[in-house]
Design a protein around this motif. Structure first.
Motif, short mmCIF file in Angstrom:
data_model
loop_
_atom_site.label_atom_id
_atom_site.label_comp_id
_atom_site.label_asym_id
_atom_site.label_seq_id
_atom_site.Cartn_x
_atom_site.Cartn_y
_atom_site.Cartn_z
N GLY A 76 0.80 -1.21 0.00
CA GLY A 76 0.00 0.00 0.00
C GLY A 76 0.84 1.26 0.00
O GLY A 76 0.55 2.22 -0.72
N PHE A 77 1.91 1.26 0.79
CA PHE A 77 2.79 2.43 0.84
C PHE A 77 3.59 2.58 -0.45
O PHE A 77 3.90 3.70 -0.86
CB PHE A 77 3.73 2.33 2.05
N LEU A 78 3.92 1.46 -1.09
CA LEU A 78 4.57 1.51 -2.40
C LEU A 78 3.66 2.19 -3.42
O LEU A 78 4.09 3.07 -4.18
CB LEU A 78 4.92 0.10 -2.89
N ILE A 79 2.38 1.82 -3.41
CA ILE A 79 1.41 2.41 -4.34
C ILE A 79 1.21 3.88 -4.03
O ILE A 79 1.14 4.72 -4.94
CB ILE A 79 0.07 1.65 -4.25
N THR A 80 1.16 4.23 -2.73
CA THR A 80 1.00 5.63 -2.34
C THR A 80 2.17 6.47 -2.83
O THR A 80 1.99 7.60 -3.30
CB THR A 80 0.88 5.75 -0.81
N GLY A 81 3.37 5.94 -2.73
CA GLY A 81 4.55 6.66 -3.22
C GLY A 81 4.47 6.93 -4.71
O GLY A 81 4.83 8.03 -5.17
N MET A 82 3.98 5.95 -5.46
CA MET A 82 3.81 6.16 -6.90
C MET A 82 2.79 7.27 -7.17
O MET A 82 2.95 8.09 -8.07
CB MET A 82 3.37 4.86 -7.57
N GLY A 83 1.72 7.28 -6.36
CA GLY A 83 0.70 8.30 -6.55
C GLY A 83 1.18 9.70 -6.23
O GLY A 83 0.89 10.66 -6.96
N VAL A 84 1.93 9.83 -5.17
CA VAL A 84 2.41 11.15 -4.73
C VAL A 84 3.47 11.70 -5.68
O VAL A 84 3.59 12.92 -5.86
CB VAL A 84 2.96 11.06 -3.29
N SER A 85 4.23 10.85 -6.31
CA SER A 85 5.48 11.22 -6.99
C SER A 85 5.36 12.38 -7.97
O SER A 85 6.20 13.29 -7.97
CB SER A 85 6.08 9.99 -7.69
N SER A 86 4.36 12.38 -8.82
CA SER A 86 4.35 13.32 -9.94
C SER A 86 3.37 14.48 -9.79
O SER A 86 3.36 15.38 -10.63
CB SER A 86 4.02 12.58 -11.24
#
Length: 385
Positions: free
Chosen positions: A302-312
């Motif tokens: 879940g935190f991996l997915i959140t990081g992808m979402g926040v990134s750009s």
């Protein structure tokens, strides 16, 4: 749209120079962060005392926002970014030599002030280079900042292994950053886009900039929460063993950094508006996975997915703000940053209050809905597809 082979050589050189400034900014900040425990011990500060002292940095940052926009619009981002980067690095050794709490408060305030002046001016330079390229490249600049964060942490660990004092450590970083600035200076963009005589330096942000600021606000609440609360979530809700308490934070930071380098390519393929919409869904989905299944494997995913979402999200919002054309780029960036940083600064404390009243899982649920707000706001914003 320009292909890589069609991009003028000066633009490619300018991109490297601006990337070097982003790296310098991230290196300075992460170097300071890596030695906070040593400085806390030196000044014998409690956790509560340290928390109060650390507020002086965002206070300096917030107070510099309107000044930064004016200075960049009045004197140009090239001159401003050089002075700001030199000053930012110059203040670093003073953080390592302070002997009293009031000294640390004063230097941190100035450090935050200089840091945001650097942030606005180097993002204005990034907008200039992106305009030369004719396609999205903003996320890659922020990716370089994230890489610098890892580098600064690694250098900090190395310095600790050699028992180097924070002052010596920071002096080395200052010398390195000053060297980078002196090399990069002559390759920076001289003229900022939307900086002509018909572009106002002072103007009330219109609805477009307000919506961009609210998108940044939603995203930066999520980002600030992950920085401050991901480790605590793994301790209290996931109940991870001591050796894995930082796993969620590392997972988030890894995909956030990696996502920024992939973000430019994806935004070209999907469109900037669609990219922000998808990012909001990833933030909400990742956090809800961690909330629904608070166990090591699903929470980490879940935190991996959140990081992808926040990134750009923030790089794309900055790009849209800087290219709006209604007010000077530096002023537009400062306006959007002001709204966004309110989320970054005040979101995490609010999460703590909600966690105390209800639970940390309820807090993260609220942040998931704010992530979804990023998707909804993007639909109503004028962002080029």
């Amino acid at each position: 749209m320009l292909s890589l082979t069609q991009v003028p050589s000066p633009a490619r050189t300018a991109r490297i120079a601006v990337s070097a400034l982003f790296f310098s900014a991230g290196l300075c900040f992460s170097s300071w962060a890596s030695r906070i425990p040593a400085i806390q011990q030196k000044l014998q500060l409690s956790e509560a005392g340290l928390g109060m002292v650390l507020l002086s940095l965002p206070m300096g940052l917030m107070l510099s926002l309107p000044v930064s926009g004016f200075v960049v619009a009045r004197y140009g981002s090239r001159r401003t970014v050089v002075i700001a980067c030199l000053l930012y690095a110059f203040l670093l050794p003073f953080l390592g030599v302070v002997s009293f709490v009031w000294q640390l408060v004063m230097v941190l305030f100035l450090f935050g002030f200089a840091g945001n002046l650097l942030n606005i001016s180097m993002n204005t330079q990034a907008v200039n280079v992106e305009d030369e390229y004719g396609r999205s490249i903003m996320a890659s600049f922020h990716g370089v900042w994230s890489v610098a964060g890892f580098s600064g942490a690694a250098i900090g660990m190395l310095m600790l292994s050699f028992s180097a004092s924070p002052f010596l450590h920071f002096c080395i970083i200052t010398a390195l950053v000053w060297s980078i600035v002196f090399v990069a200076y002559k390759y920076l963009q001289v003229k900022d886009i939307h900086s002509g005589s018909n572009t106002p330096v002072f103007a009330k942000p219109d609805s477009t900039l307000l919506k961009l600021g609210l998108i940044a606000f939603c995203c930066m609440v999520c980002e600030g929460t992950m920085f401050d609360w991901s480790g605590i979530y793994f301790i209290k809700e996931v109940q991870a063993p001591q050796s894995l308490t930082t796993l969620g934070y590392v997972a988030f930071m890894t995909t956030m950094a990696g996502g920024r380098f992939a973000g430019d390519w994806l935004s070209v393929k999907l469109g900037k508006k669609n990219m922000i919409r998808i990012s909001g869904l990833l933030i909400a989905g990742g956090l809800m996975l961690a909330v629904a299944l608070p166990y090591i494997v699903p929470a980490t995913i879940g935190f991996l997915i959140t990081g992808m979402g926040v990134s750009s999200v923030v790089p794309l919002v900055y790009s849209a703000a800087g290219r709006s054309g209604k007010i000077a780029s530096g002023v537009a960036l400062a306006a959007v940053s002001t709204i966004g940083y309110l989320g970054f600064l005040f979101g995490p404390p609010a999460i703590g209050l909600i966690a105390q009243a209800l639970s940390l899982r309820w807090s993260f649920t609220l942040i998931a809905f704010l992530g979804l707000g990023t998707t909804l706001l993007a639909g109503f914003s004028r962002i080029e597809k």
